[in-house]
Design an enzyme around this catalytic site. Structure first.
Site, PDB file in Angstrom:
ATOM      1  N   THR A  12       0.821  -1.223   0.000  1.00 60.40           N
ATOM      2  CA  THR A  12       0.000   0.000   0.000  1.00 60.40           C
ATOM      3  C   THR A  12       0.845   1.260   0.000  1.00 60.40           C
ATOM      4  O   THR A  12       0.488   2.265  -0.626  1.00 60.40           O
ATOM      5  CB  THR A  12      -0.919   0.003   1.253  1.00 60.40           C
ATOM      6  OG1 THR A  12      -1.825  -1.075   1.125  1.00 60.40           O
ATOM      7  CG2 THR A  12      -1.709   1.293   1.368  1.00 60.40           C
ATOM      8  N   ASP A  55       1.375  -6.225  -4.539  1.00 63.15           N
ATOM      9  CA  ASP A  55       0.596  -6.288  -3.306  1.00 63.15           C
ATOM     10  C   ASP A  55       1.145  -7.507  -2.565  1.00 63.15           C
ATOM     11  O   ASP A  55       1.350  -8.568  -3.175  1.00 63.15           O
ATOM     12  CB  ASP A  55      -0.880  -6.498  -3.677  1.00 63.15           C
ATOM     13  CG  ASP A  55      -1.784  -6.509  -2.450  1.00 63.15           C
ATOM     14  OD1 ASP A  55      -2.692  -5.667  -2.415  1.00 63.15           O
ATOM     15  OD2 ASP A  55      -1.596  -7.354  -1.558  1.00 63.15           O
ATOM     16  N   THR A  87       1.618  -4.806   4.123  1.00 63.64           N
ATOM     17  CA  THR A  87       1.441  -5.272   5.502  1.00 63.64           C
ATOM     18  C   THR A  87       0.840  -6.681   5.575  1.00 63.64           C
ATOM     19  O   THR A  87       1.046  -7.385   6.555  1.00 63.64           O
ATOM     20  CB  THR A  87       0.536  -4.314   6.295  1.00 63.64           C
ATOM     21  OG1 THR A  87      -0.709  -4.187   5.611  1.00 63.64           O
ATOM     22  CG2 THR A  87       1.191  -2.960   6.464  1.00 63.64           C
ATOM     23  N   ASP A  88       0.106  -7.087   4.512  1.00 64.60           N
ATOM     24  CA  ASP A  88      -0.656  -8.344   4.615  1.00 64.60           C
ATOM     25  C   ASP A  88       0.233  -9.551   4.931  1.00 64.60           C
ATOM     26  O   ASP A  88      -0.132 -10.398   5.745  1.00 64.60           O
ATOM     27  CB  ASP A  88      -1.435  -8.607   3.320  1.00 64.60           C
ATOM     28  CG  ASP A  88      -2.621  -7.661   3.167  1.00 64.60           C
ATOM     29  OD1 ASP A  88      -2.976  -6.991   4.157  1.00 64.60           O
ATOM     30  OD2 ASP A  88      -3.177  -7.576   2.060  1.00 64.60           O
ATOM     31  N   ARG A 239      -3.726 -26.156  13.984  1.00 65.55           N
ATOM     32  CA  ARG A 239      -4.071 -24.965  14.794  1.00 65.55           C
ATOM     33  C   ARG A 239      -5.088 -25.405  15.846  1.00 65.55           C
ATOM     34  O   ARG A 239      -6.291 -25.489  15.585  1.00 65.55           O
ATOM     35  CB  ARG A 239      -4.621 -23.864  13.908  1.00 65.55           C
ATOM     36  CG  ARG A 239      -3.650 -23.477  12.807  1.00 65.55           C
ATOM     37  CD  ARG A 239      -3.986 -22.155  12.203  1.00 65.55           C
ATOM     38  NE  ARG A 239      -3.542 -21.069  13.065  1.00 65.55           N
ATOM     39  CZ  ARG A 239      -3.746 -19.790  12.804  1.00 65.55           C
ATOM     40  NH1 ARG A 239      -4.411 -19.437  11.730  1.00 65.55           N
ATOM     41  NH2 ARG A 239      -3.311 -18.843  13.629  1.00 65.55           N
ATOM     42  N   GLN A 271      -4.481 -21.528  18.169  1.00 67.04           N
ATOM     43  CA  GLN A 271      -5.227 -20.433  17.534  1.00 67.04           C
ATOM     44  C   GLN A 271      -5.132 -19.145  18.359  1.00 67.04           C
ATOM     45  O   GLN A 271      -5.473 -18.074  17.872  1.00 67.04           O
ATOM     46  CB  GLN A 271      -6.696 -20.825  17.381  1.00 67.04           C
ATOM     47  CG  GLN A 271      -6.880 -21.954  16.381  1.00 67.04           C
ATOM     48  CD  GLN A 271      -8.300 -22.493  16.354  1.00 67.04           C
ATOM     49  OE1 GLN A 271      -9.261 -21.748  16.427  1.00 67.04           O
ATOM     50  NE2 GLN A 271      -8.434 -23.802  16.229  1.00 67.04           N
ATOM     51  N   CYS A 272      -4.679 -19.264  19.612  1.00 70.58           N
ATOM     52  CA  CYS A 272      -4.500 -18.058  20.442  1.00 70.58           C
ATOM     53  C   CYS A 272      -3.229 -17.340  19.987  1.00 70.58           C
ATOM     54  O   CYS A 272      -2.202 -17.978  19.764  1.00 70.58           O
ATOM     55  CB  CYS A 272      -4.331 -18.429  21.909  1.00 70.58           C
ATOM     56  SG  CYS A 272      -5.808 -19.089  22.645  1.00 70.58           S
TER      57      CYS A 272
END
Ligand code: ASP
Length: 334
Positions: A12, A55, A87-88, A239, A271-272
């Site tokens: 971006t 991107d 950033t993705d 996960r 997943q935490c």
């Protein structure tokens, strides 16, 4: 004057609306023209642009290898590196570089922005200028920071400890299991005790990745008996819930044994985003304990995934993989 190599990969930060009204990367000269203060920094800057700025959701392991090659080619000539990146997938790239370049004695600081550089309220200017200042920090000519970092919204993070937490706040990154290494306020501060110092002498640059890694996210209702074990998986990141918990159901146990029979190394990652895997804490982790499952301890998901790909790329035996995965290579786990 410190010499910094600025590698532009897209994201971006360097985007403008294309004729279809969608944001797409432009070339670096257009970006540079929007930040005239760049020329005021007491830093000798050389720009290195990838062949096709993207991107970052287009980023692939080949892109990490390309970055490693660019850094290797310029390693001796520069005091540090700043990478402009979307950033993705920034956290994946930061993790990859931290594992692929061992013995790093110079800073590699990755940054980007939530708003493009030409936009009035953009966060690009501050992020880029501060990233460059952190990269230029030295003591007696020796770089202060000697690891891969992400700089974003006033905070400097260890790259392989950070993840993207928000798509709409300027404060886009977080490092839940390791404190920020530095901060940019009125003064730029670095907490030197937190910095990674490599035990390796000479820098080495790995240029092979094996992405044969699968990911399964557990959720209530997941039908394990219908879940295939894919042929090209060498590693599977499970996960799990909380501190590494999973159901004790026969279907789950049968799934784990199908993985084991296919030679798939399973890794337990939660997943935490905050906390760590604690094997054996709950009875609900006992199914997993019956199998040869590695723990991702307190690594981010991004870090555990990319570390697996980098280690597979080294062609290790299953034992060597287990030993290396469980140890800290670049400060990614404790
Ligand atoms: N989609 C963009 C990218 O990752 C988002 C950003 O840069 O913030 O390239």
């Amino acid at each position: 004057m410190r010499k910094i190599c600025l590698i532009y990969t897209g994201g971006t930060i360097g985007m403008k609306q294309n004729p279809n009204g969608k944001l797409a990367p432009v070339d670096f000269d257009q970006l540079r023209a929007s930040i005239p203060s760049l020329d005021l920094l007491p830093i000798q800057l050389e720009v290195n642009t990838v062949a096709h700025p993207v991107d970052s959701s287009e980023m692939q392991p080949e892109g990490w290898i390309d970055l490693v090659e660019r850094i290797e080619a310029n390693y001796d000539a520069f005091d540090g590196f700043v990478i402009l990146h979307g950033t993705d997938t920034m956290a994946y790239t930061a993790s990859a570089l931290s594992f692929m370049i061992q013995g790093l004695k110079k800073p590699i600081i990755i940054t980007g922005s939530q708003l493009p550089v030409g936009v009035l309220r953009t966060d690009a200017t501050e992020n880029l200028l501060s990233a460059l200042e952190f990269a230029a920090m030295e003591r007696n000519g020796v770089p202060l920071i000697q690891e891969v970092c992400i700089y974003f919204e006033y905070k400097l993070y260890r790259g392989n400890r950070a993840y993207k937490r928000s798509s709409n706040e300027f404060n886009a990154f977080s490092s839940p299991n390791y404190p920020a290494l530095g901060e940019s306020g009125v003064r730029m501060t670095v907490n030197e005790e937190l910095l990674w110092k490599t035990p390796t002498h000479a820098a080495t640059f790995q240029k092979s990745i094996d992405a044969a890694v699968g990911v399964v996210t557990l959720y209530p209702g997941l039908q394990f008996d219908q879940l295939p074990v894919l042929q090209d998986w060498k590693v599977l990141l499970l996960r799990t819930f909380g501190a590494g918990n999973a159901p004790n159901s026969p279907a789950f146990i049968e799934f784990l044994s199908r993985c084991e029979k296919s030679g798939v190394q399973i890794i337990n990652t939660s997943q935490c985003v905050s906390g760590r895997i604690v094997p054996g804490l709950y009875d609900s982790s006992s199914a997993i304990e019956r199998f040869n499952v590695l723990s991702a301890s307190d690594m981010t998901f991004e870090s555990a995934l990319v570390k697996s790909m980098v280690l597979l790329g080294q062609g290790l035996s299953q034992n060597e993989f287990a030993v290396k995965f469980s140890a800290s290579i670049a400060g990614e786990c404790a």
